[in-house]
Design a protein around this motif. Sequence first.
Motif: not given
Length: 285
Positions: A184, A207, A210
Motif C-alpha cells: 500500500y 504497508p 510504502p
Amino acid sequence: MTTATFSLGDRTVGRVGYGAMQLAGPGVFGPPRDHNAALTVLREAVALGVNHIDTSDFYGPHVTNRLIREALSPYPDNLTLVTKIGARRGSDGAWLPAFSPEELVAAVHDNLRHLGLEALDVVNLRVMFDVHGPAEGEIAPMLEPLAELRRKGLVRHVGLSNVTEAQVAEGRAICPIVCVQNQYNLAHRRDDALIDALARDGIAYVPFFPLGGFSPLQSKALSDVSARLGVTPIQVALAWLLRRSPNILLIPGTSSVAHLRENLAAGDLVLSDDAMAELNAIGAV
C-alpha cells in the motif's frame, strides 16, 4: 521522531518502525555489502527510539535475523520483533511458497533460533498463492498450524500478509489477528476499505513497499508538495501514510544511517489538508 503509538496485540509500538529487508544483499539475497554498517544501522535505529523491527528468516535467507541478534541481543524490553513465514528462497534467489504445516512449524523454530528467542512477538503468515499480490484461496490449512504454535506459547501474536479482505475475515475466525501487512502506498490504494475496517477494530495495518518498492513512486504532485515543504518526496510519502489512518505502522527499510534518520524524521512532518488532497489525487488517477 513522532511519539505517536499503536498496538500490536499487547505490545505498544511507535508508528515509525524499521524494516530489515534491505540489510541483506542485492535482491534480498546473500550477505550485506558491509556487515559492520548493517549492525550500525540496527543499533542506531534502536538508539533513535525505534521499537518495532520487521524481519524474516527468508531475507537472505537467515541474514537479517542473524544481524539483528548480533546487533541488538540481549534485546530491550520494549523492542517488538515481527517476523514472517510462508515463503522460502530458491538457490537462484527466487521467492517460493513454503506453507505446508511442516514448513511453517520449521520456519517458526528457525526464526526462534536465529533471533535467539524463546517466543516470537508477532509472526505474519505470508500467503503465497501469488508471489506478486493477494489472490483468493483458503488460508485455514496454513493458519491453523500457526494458531496452534500460538496456543503453545512459541508465538505471542499472529498477523497476515499479502491477503485479501475475505482471507482477513477467514483468519480472524481462526485466531486473533493483530496486524495485516500488504502492499500500500500513495499510488497503490487497493486496500483503502480494508484499512478503514481494521482501524475500527483496533488492528494495525503495516504497508510494505510504502515508497513503491521495486518501482519507486514518481509523481509531479509528490514532487511539488515536497518542494514546497523543503523535504524529500520519500518523507512526504511516509507522512501521508501516517495521516491516512491512525492504525498504519511504517517499516521503511534502509541500509544507510542517513536515510534511516530521514525516514524517522517523516514522523514529525505535518501535512496540511490541501497537501493531503493533492496527494490523495495520485491514487485516483
